[in-house]
Scaffold this motif. Structure first.
Motif, PDB file in Angstrom:
ATOM      1  N   GLU A  99      -7.432 -25.605 -33.308  1.00  0.00           N
ATOM      2  CA  GLU A  99      -7.278 -25.670 -34.660  1.00  0.00           C
ATOM      3  C   GLU A  99      -8.799 -25.826 -35.155  1.00  0.00           C
ATOM      4  O   GLU A  99      -9.139 -25.520 -36.291  1.00  0.00           O
ATOM      5  CB  GLU A  99      -6.314 -26.627 -35.137  1.00  0.00           C
ATOM      6  CG  GLU A  99      -4.959 -26.600 -34.765  1.00  0.00           C
ATOM      7  CD  GLU A  99      -4.619 -26.622 -33.235  1.00  0.00           C
ATOM      8  OE1 GLU A  99      -5.321 -26.987 -32.417  1.00  0.00           O
ATOM      9  OE2 GLU A  99      -3.141 -26.614 -33.058  1.00  0.00           O
ATOM     10  N   TYR A 100      -9.489 -26.699 -34.553  1.00  0.00           N
ATOM     11  CA  TYR A 100     -10.888 -26.906 -34.920  1.00  0.00           C
ATOM     12  C   TYR A 100     -11.602 -25.693 -34.824  1.00  0.00           C
ATOM     13  O   TYR A 100     -12.526 -25.343 -36.081  1.00  0.00           O
ATOM     14  CB  TYR A 100     -11.570 -28.136 -33.903  1.00  0.00           C
ATOM     15  CG  TYR A 100     -11.151 -29.563 -34.196  1.00  0.00           C
ATOM     16  CD1 TYR A 100     -11.338 -30.175 -35.376  1.00  0.00           C
ATOM     17  CD2 TYR A 100     -10.793 -30.184 -33.150  1.00  0.00           C
ATOM     18  CE1 TYR A 100     -10.706 -31.386 -35.360  1.00  0.00           C
ATOM     19  CE2 TYR A 100     -10.606 -31.585 -33.128  1.00  0.00           C
ATOM     20  CZ  TYR A 100     -10.440 -32.113 -34.431  1.00  0.00           C
ATOM     21  OH  TYR A 100     -10.159 -33.578 -34.309  1.00  0.00           O
ATOM     22  N   ALA A 123     -10.817 -23.453 -37.984  1.00  0.00           N
ATOM     23  CA  ALA A 123     -11.312 -23.841 -39.133  1.00  0.00           C
ATOM     24  C   ALA A 123     -12.939 -23.510 -39.024  1.00  0.00           C
ATOM     25  O   ALA A 123     -13.470 -23.294 -40.131  1.00  0.00           O
ATOM     26  CB  ALA A 123     -10.919 -25.353 -39.247  1.00  0.00           C
ATOM     27  N   PHE A 151     -18.665 -27.724 -41.567  1.00  0.00           N
ATOM     28  CA  PHE A 151     -18.420 -28.189 -40.099  1.00  0.00           C
ATOM     29  C   PHE A 151     -19.552 -28.677 -39.396  1.00  0.00           C
ATOM     30  O   PHE A 151     -20.563 -27.839 -39.647  1.00  0.00           O
ATOM     31  CB  PHE A 151     -17.711 -26.824 -39.229  1.00  0.00           C
ATOM     32  CG  PHE A 151     -16.922 -27.518 -38.160  1.00  0.00           C
ATOM     33  CD1 PHE A 151     -15.454 -27.684 -38.036  1.00  0.00           C
ATOM     34  CD2 PHE A 151     -17.500 -27.525 -36.789  1.00  0.00           C
ATOM     35  CE1 PHE A 151     -14.737 -27.936 -37.000  1.00  0.00           C
ATOM     36  CE2 PHE A 151     -16.823 -28.003 -35.791  1.00  0.00           C
ATOM     37  CZ  PHE A 151     -15.408 -28.051 -35.677  1.00  0.00           C
ATOM     38  N   ILE A 184      -7.624 -31.103 -41.075  1.00  0.00           N
ATOM     39  CA  ILE A 184      -7.976 -29.693 -41.599  1.00  0.00           C
ATOM     40  C   ILE A 184      -7.324 -29.264 -42.883  1.00  0.00           C
ATOM     41  O   ILE A 184      -8.066 -28.680 -43.833  1.00  0.00           O
ATOM     42  CB  ILE A 184      -7.808 -28.741 -40.512  1.00  0.00           C
ATOM     43  CG1 ILE A 184      -8.591 -28.941 -39.180  1.00  0.00           C
ATOM     44  CG2 ILE A 184      -7.674 -27.186 -40.816  1.00  0.00           C
ATOM     45  CD1 ILE A 184      -8.385 -28.354 -37.834  1.00  0.00           C
ATOM     46  N   HIS A 185      -6.240 -29.690 -42.973  1.00  0.00           N
ATOM     47  CA  HIS A 185      -5.608 -29.262 -44.209  1.00  0.00           C
ATOM     48  C   HIS A 185      -6.279 -30.190 -45.529  1.00  0.00           C
ATOM     49  O   HIS A 185      -6.444 -29.542 -46.749  1.00  0.00           O
ATOM     50  CB  HIS A 185      -4.049 -29.553 -44.351  1.00  0.00           C
ATOM     51  CG  HIS A 185      -3.516 -29.416 -45.483  1.00  0.00           C
ATOM     52  ND1 HIS A 185      -3.258 -28.420 -46.158  1.00  0.00           N
ATOM     53  CD2 HIS A 185      -2.987 -30.447 -46.593  1.00  0.00           C
ATOM     54  CE1 HIS A 185      -2.458 -28.698 -47.336  1.00  0.00           C
ATOM     55  NE2 HIS A 185      -2.418 -29.985 -47.515  1.00  0.00           N
ATOM     56  N   ALA A 205      -9.407 -31.023 -45.442  1.00  0.00           N
ATOM     57  CA  ALA A 205     -10.546 -30.325 -45.780  1.00  0.00           C
ATOM     58  C   ALA A 205     -10.409 -28.864 -46.523  1.00  0.00           C
ATOM     59  O   ALA A 205     -11.285 -28.618 -47.279  1.00  0.00           O
ATOM     60  CB  ALA A 205     -11.391 -29.999 -44.428  1.00  0.00           C
ATOM     61  N   PHE A 206      -9.321 -28.290 -46.471  1.00  0.00           N
ATOM     62  CA  PHE A 206      -8.669 -27.238 -47.343  1.00  0.00           C
ATOM     63  C   PHE A 206      -8.786 -27.478 -48.778  1.00  0.00           C
ATOM     64  O   PHE A 206      -9.040 -26.650 -49.534  1.00  0.00           O
ATOM     65  CB  PHE A 206      -7.547 -26.500 -46.565  1.00  0.00           C
ATOM     66  CG  PHE A 206      -7.233 -25.167 -47.321  1.00  0.00           C
ATOM     67  CD1 PHE A 206      -7.922 -23.863 -46.921  1.00  0.00           C
ATOM     68  CD2 PHE A 206      -6.253 -25.192 -48.283  1.00  0.00           C
ATOM     69  CE1 PHE A 206      -7.649 -22.862 -47.865  1.00  0.00           C
ATOM     70  CE2 PHE A 206      -5.737 -23.898 -48.868  1.00  0.00           C
ATOM     71  CZ  PHE A 206      -6.364 -22.825 -48.561  1.00  0.00           C
ATOM     72  N   GLN A 258      -4.406 -31.399 -37.451  1.00  0.00           N
ATOM     73  CA  GLN A 258      -4.056 -30.337 -38.638  1.00  0.00           C
ATOM     74  C   GLN A 258      -4.112 -31.056 -39.771  1.00  0.00           C
ATOM     75  O   GLN A 258      -4.217 -30.539 -40.894  1.00  0.00           O
ATOM     76  CB  GLN A 258      -2.471 -29.870 -38.180  1.00  0.00           C
ATOM     77  CG  GLN A 258      -2.402 -28.982 -37.018  1.00  0.00           C
ATOM     78  CD  GLN A 258      -1.130 -28.592 -36.591  1.00  0.00           C
ATOM     79  OE1 GLN A 258      -0.127 -29.291 -37.176  1.00  0.00           O
ATOM     80  NE2 GLN A 258      -1.125 -27.434 -35.829  1.00  0.00           N
ATOM     81  N   PHE A 316     -12.576 -20.924 -43.009  1.00  0.00           N
ATOM     82  CA  PHE A 316     -12.852 -21.600 -44.443  1.00  0.00           C
ATOM     83  C   PHE A 316     -13.728 -22.756 -44.171  1.00  0.00           C
ATOM     84  O   PHE A 316     -14.215 -23.092 -45.094  1.00  0.00           O
ATOM     85  CB  PHE A 316     -11.627 -21.781 -45.121  1.00  0.00           C
ATOM     86  CG  PHE A 316     -10.978 -23.189 -44.384  1.00  0.00           C
ATOM     87  CD1 PHE A 316     -11.208 -24.316 -45.249  1.00  0.00           C
ATOM     88  CD2 PHE A 316     -10.224 -23.330 -43.515  1.00  0.00           C
ATOM     89  CE1 PHE A 316     -10.687 -25.670 -44.659  1.00  0.00           C
ATOM     90  CE2 PHE A 316      -9.484 -24.323 -42.983  1.00  0.00           C
ATOM     91  CZ  PHE A 316      -9.801 -25.644 -43.780  1.00  0.00           C
ATOM     92  N   LEU A 317     -13.856 -23.291 -43.125  1.00  0.00           N
ATOM     93  CA  LEU A 317     -14.525 -24.438 -42.933  1.00  0.00           C
ATOM     94  C   LEU A 317     -16.066 -24.405 -42.414  1.00  0.00           C
ATOM     95  O   LEU A 317     -16.565 -25.266 -42.138  1.00  0.00           O
ATOM     96  CB  LEU A 317     -13.735 -25.559 -42.042  1.00  0.00           C
ATOM     97  CG  LEU A 317     -14.261 -27.004 -42.488  1.00  0.00           C
ATOM     98  CD1 LEU A 317     -14.308 -27.604 -43.866  1.00  0.00           C
ATOM     99  CD2 LEU A 317     -13.206 -28.056 -41.368  1.00  0.00           C
ATOM    100  N   GLN A 318     -16.343 -23.197 -42.052  1.00  0.00           N
ATOM    101  CA  GLN A 318     -17.712 -22.735 -41.518  1.00  0.00           C
ATOM    102  C   GLN A 318     -18.991 -23.352 -42.526  1.00  0.00           C
ATOM    103  O   GLN A 318     -19.727 -23.733 -41.760  1.00  0.00           O
ATOM    104  CB  GLN A 318     -17.952 -21.464 -41.321  1.00  0.00           C
ATOM    105  CG  GLN A 318     -18.012 -20.497 -42.453  1.00  0.00           C
ATOM    106  CD  GLN A 318     -18.169 -19.152 -42.246  1.00  0.00           C
ATOM    107  OE1 GLN A 318     -19.200 -18.600 -41.935  1.00  0.00           O
ATOM    108  NE2 GLN A 318     -16.835 -18.272 -42.196  1.00  0.00           N
TER     109      GLN A 318
END
Length: 141
Positions: A80-81, A84, A93, A54-55, A57-58, A51, A88-90
């Motif tokens: 979670e992965y 993401a 990733f 990922i935050h 990366a945001f 988490q 938003f992380l497409q």
């Protein structure tokens, strides 16, 4: 700086370092903030700090995430992965297997069976890495 950053690749997740503080993502966040043009890949998905990374990366558009073998049904963080990666992380990733720790063929088959739409899967499997590495498509002569 390059010497320090070269060590980050090997201590961003899993069982790296003598204790868990070596994988604390707050260090990555600080480097990303100080060097906004620097593109960083968090290998092993910075697991077990799913988490948190990922935050980050945001927050930081210069962070790319490659969970490789830690994107796994047997470990916490899969949902979670995937959220993401599908959201938003497409575009940041990256696919990876951590071969030889994860068998190449079996992991590829499992990964491509994940519930990820085909256009996003294409980004994850190739397009994102090609953009990160600034690879140009081959042209026929």
């Amino acid at each position: 700086v390059e010497e320090v950053l070269a060590r980050w690749e090997s201590v961003t997740g899993g069982n790296a370092g003598p204790d868990i503080s070596y994988t604390d993502p707050q260090h990555i966040d600080r480097v990303l903030a100080d060097f906004p043009a620097l593109q960083v890949v968090a290998t092993h998905g910075n697991w077990p700090h799913v988490q948190e990374i990922i935050h980050i990366a945001f927050r930081r558009p210069n962070l790319w995430l490659s969970p490789d073998m830690y994107l796994n049904e047997a470990l916490p963080g899969l949902d979670e992965y995937l959220a993401a990666a599908k959201g938003f992380l497409q575009d940041r990733f990256l696919f990876g297997t951590a071969y030889p720790m994860a068998p190449m063929v079996e992991y590829c088959q499992w990964f491509t069976g994940l519930p990820i739409a085909a256009p996003i899967m294409d980004k994850i499997l190739y397009q994102n890495a090609a953009r990160l590495l600034q690879l140009q498509p081959a042209t026929g002569n």
